[in-house]
Design an enzyme around this catalytic site. Structure first.
Site, mmCIF file in Angstrom:
data_model
loop_
_atom_site.group_PDB
_atom_site.id
_atom_site.type_symbol
_atom_site.label_atom_id
_atom_site.label_comp_id
_atom_site.label_asym_id
_atom_site.label_seq_id
_atom_site.Cartn_x
_atom_site.Cartn_y
_atom_site.Cartn_z
ATOM 1 N N LYS A 82 7.849 -7.388 0.548
ATOM 2 C CA LYS A 82 7.415 -8.609 -0.155
ATOM 3 C C LYS A 82 8.508 -9.670 -0.117
ATOM 4 O O LYS A 82 8.230 -10.856 0.098
ATOM 5 C CB LYS A 82 7.013 -8.263 -1.608
ATOM 6 C CG LYS A 82 5.711 -7.472 -1.662
ATOM 7 C CD LYS A 82 5.441 -6.868 -3.033
ATOM 8 C CE LYS A 82 4.224 -5.945 -2.980
ATOM 9 N NZ LYS A 82 4.002 -5.182 -4.210
ATOM 10 N N GLN A 102 6.555 -4.212 -10.122
ATOM 11 C CA GLN A 102 6.114 -3.184 -9.182
ATOM 12 C C GLN A 102 5.711 -1.924 -9.959
ATOM 13 O O GLN A 102 6.511 -1.377 -10.724
ATOM 14 C CB GLN A 102 7.249 -2.890 -8.189
ATOM 15 C CG GLN A 102 6.853 -1.982 -7.051
ATOM 16 C CD GLN A 102 5.815 -2.587 -6.103
ATOM 17 O OE1 GLN A 102 5.879 -3.753 -5.740
ATOM 18 N NE2 GLN A 102 4.831 -1.788 -5.709
ATOM 19 N N ASP A 156 -0.565 -10.884 -9.088
ATOM 20 C CA ASP A 156 -1.110 -9.567 -8.737
ATOM 21 C C ASP A 156 -2.560 -9.435 -9.202
ATOM 22 O O ASP A 156 -3.272 -8.535 -8.772
ATOM 23 C CB ASP A 156 -0.276 -8.463 -9.419
ATOM 24 C CG ASP A 156 0.523 -7.646 -8.420
ATOM 25 O OD1 ASP A 156 0.222 -7.721 -7.214
ATOM 26 O OD2 ASP A 156 1.454 -6.934 -8.857
#
Ligand SMILES: NC(=O)c1ccc[n+]([C@@H]2O[C@H](COP(=O)([O-])OP(=O)(O)OC[C@H]3O[C@@H](n4cnc5c(N)ncnc54)[C@H](OP(=O)(O)O)[C@@H]3O)[C@@H](O)[C@H]2O)c1
Length: 292
Positions: A53, A97, A120
């Protein structure tokens, strides 16, 4: 023989489009899309995803910050990072994460992220908007599947889509997106999960089959209808002594035999995975562009 749906190629195209759009945003409005990532612990898979990422951000001309914290970080400190980034005008997207260690309440953490920076798409506000068909961040993997459907011109209206898996991040949102009364959706949707028993009785009916389980090669050729379009979300490591690392990555679908009867199929790797990162960048760009 199935057409291979090349997520890697489409993701590269999307990233190139975003690179141009980000340069223009910066030139004309002095805004650089910014993504903040918190990585807790040393889960090797999470470490790889975060590295990918950050690299993607750099290559697209985005700003990124990463904070790494040990497993025993108190929940309050995780929430402090989020408060700081919620208030930071240079940060347009916040990503924690997952998974987090057991002593941290994942829902509490997700809910602390400002819905405006929830790139997200895991926040209940984002999930609620998705369900209602309102504009909001769509979680990246389902968004990636929908983008592939659009770019490959796959017919979905009136088709039977079977989704295997009902997680909040893949199964549920993608099932909802496929059922939307809109272009590139409008499917009749069945969701299967671990209580389904013989899932073949459902998957064999699928014109479009989306598997998000995490069980290596579980979808066999005899579970697939001839001509079906297959999206394989699963990422599974299996031992392979002939591979340099001693393992290889496979999907949920038994790719080689299934590709002989499917009309189109995503490979693993190189299918949904790269699209997930491209859509994360896309969500971060959209969040930044809203600042104008
Ligand atoms: N390519 C990408 O970018 C990407 C992104 C996210 C995830 N993934 C991969 O996708 C897979 C799924 O991820 P996830 O986070 O959605 O997983 P998850 O939260 O573990 O959910 C798995 C789902 O599969 C269902 N399931 C388990 N065994 C089953 C069976 N035998 N038959 C039917 N359904 C079954 C579970 O049912 P219950 O609800 O009944 O337990 C659950 O709903 C994993 O391999 C993950 O690594 C890939």
């Amino acid at each position: 023989m199935a057409q291979i749906i090349d997520g890697k190629k489409v993701a590269a195209e999307i990233r190139e489009e975003l690179r141009h759009k980000a340069a223009e945003l910066y030139r004309e409005h002095n805004i650089k899309p910014g993504l903040a990532i918190l990585l807790v612990g040393n889960n090797p898979a999470s470490e790889i995803y975060v590295k990918m990422k950050i690299k993607a951000c750099a290559e697209t001309g985005f700003h990124s910050v990463v904070e790494r914290e040990p497993d025993d970080i108190p929940e309050s400190k995780v929430l402090d990072y989020i408060s700081k980034w919620n208030a930071d005008p240079e940060i347009h997207g916040i990503l924690v994460q997952l998974p987090l260690p057991g002593h941290i309440d994942e829902n509490k953490v997700i809910e602390a992220i400002s819905p405006e920076k929830d790139v997200d798409g895991f926040h209940p506000v984002s999930a609620g908007k998705l369900l209602l068909g309102l504009d909001g961040f769509v979680s990246c993997t389902p968004a990636g599947i929908m983008e592939l459907i659009k770019r490959y011109g796959i017919e979905t209206s009136g088709k039977h889509a079977v989704v295997v898996g009902r997680s909040n991040i893949v199964g549920k949102p993608v099932a909802n997106l496929m059922a939307r009364k809109s272009k590139n959706a409008n499917s009749i949707v069945t969701i299967c999960h671990s209580a389904a028993g013989d899932i073949g009785q459902y998957t064999r009916q699928a014109d479009i089959l989306i598997s998000a389980v995490g069980s290596p090669l579980m979808i066999k050729k005899d579970m697939v209808k001839e001509g079906a379009v297959i999206f394989d979300v699963g990422i599974n490591r299996v031992d392979d002594s002939s591979a340099k690392k001693g393992y290889r990555v496979v999907g949920d679908v038994d790719f080689d035999p299934v590709k002989d009867i499917a009309s189109a199929i995503t490979p693993v790797p190189g299918g949904i995975g790269p699209m997930t990162i491209a859509m994360l960048l896309s969500n971060t760009f959209e969040s930044a562009a809203k600042r104008i």
